[in-house]
Design an enzyme around this catalytic site. Sequence first.
Site, short mmCIF file in Angstrom:
data_model
loop_
_atom_site.label_atom_id
_atom_site.label_comp_id
_atom_site.label_asym_id
_atom_site.label_seq_id
_atom_site.Cartn_x
_atom_site.Cartn_y
_atom_site.Cartn_z
N LYS A 287 0.81 -1.22 0.00
CA LYS A 287 0.00 0.00 0.00
C LYS A 287 0.85 1.27 0.00
O LYS A 287 0.35 2.36 -0.27
CB LYS A 287 -0.94 -0.02 1.21
CG LYS A 287 -1.93 -1.18 1.15
CD LYS A 287 -2.70 -1.35 2.45
CE LYS A 287 -3.63 -2.57 2.37
NZ LYS A 287 -4.28 -2.84 3.66
N LEU A 288 2.11 1.13 0.32
CA LEU A 288 3.09 2.21 0.23
C LEU A 288 4.34 1.63 -0.41
O LEU A 288 4.80 0.54 -0.02
CB LEU A 288 3.42 2.78 1.62
CG LEU A 288 4.55 3.82 1.69
CD1 LEU A 288 4.13 5.11 1.00
CD2 LEU A 288 4.93 4.10 3.15
#
EC number: 2.5.1.46
Length: 319
Positions: A287-288
């Site tokens: 997600k990052l």
Amino acid sequence: MNREDFIKEPVEDIRVSERDTVADLIEKYCKVHGFTAADVCRAVEVLSEGLRNSDLRFLSFTANLVATGLRGLLAQMVRSGYFDVVVTTCGTLDHDVARSLGHKYYKGYFEADDVVLAKSDIHRLGNVFIPVENYGPPVERLVKDVLRELGKTMVAPYELIWEVGKRLSDENSILRAAWERKVPVIVPGITDGAFGTAIFTYSEELKLQGKDFCLDVLADEKLLSDMVFSSKRSAALVVGGGISKHHVIWWNQFKGGLDYAVYLTTAQEYDGSLSGARPREAITWGKLKPEGRSATVYGDATVLLPIIWAGVLAKVQKA
């Protein structure tokens, strides 16, 4: 790493004066370094860079903030043009509509006798007092009026939110600002509040008349999908946790993760909650991005967000 890698930049002592601007104060935080000052310094740096370098910029926040005077700042941030999409909760819609219609929220205190408040028909949200008649009923009336006026059998939540924002005349309204800038407001838990309850009861009323109504929640997801997959770089300012935080990072995993993430939170990570999870945990979920830039600042957003945003404006407008 060598010893020298750990002792590159010394802490500096500071002084302040009545002439210091917020930008001056941020610079001094960077010199102070310990402890939250360092986090604020980094948050301003990362967010400024993210807003400049990204073509998809998320603003995520929780509804409790909209019951405070921070609502005006959030509307200003939406209107600024620095954000492309808002992700929040149904309570944001409720509080914004209620206050835009002129219904007052009042300064209160945490230690109030809640039994007495309940008998007095007053809701308490932290240290904010809300008369019962100022919250649910006016929101539900407006939502139903808008739905009847539209007369559609199917509508996307973000389109309905724009239609409501269009009918609000308050300059401090987040929904009004979003409609003006055509910034979609995505509310993944839209039935979790008065706004959503009004949609449900409107649908039930139509059923009694032999008519159908569909809230096309997947249209919001399609919009998010298109925005994420058409972007080159993405950045997010996430204020608070819960579904509004997760929906932002969830969608970004499908494109390799956020390039920039700044979290403002009071939640801790020791309980394994999504709200308390730091950006480094998001890397393990995709997600990052591993090389993405991030910052986490712990504290009350009503104190921190105005300072951080003023610091960001000083940087991005100067660049």
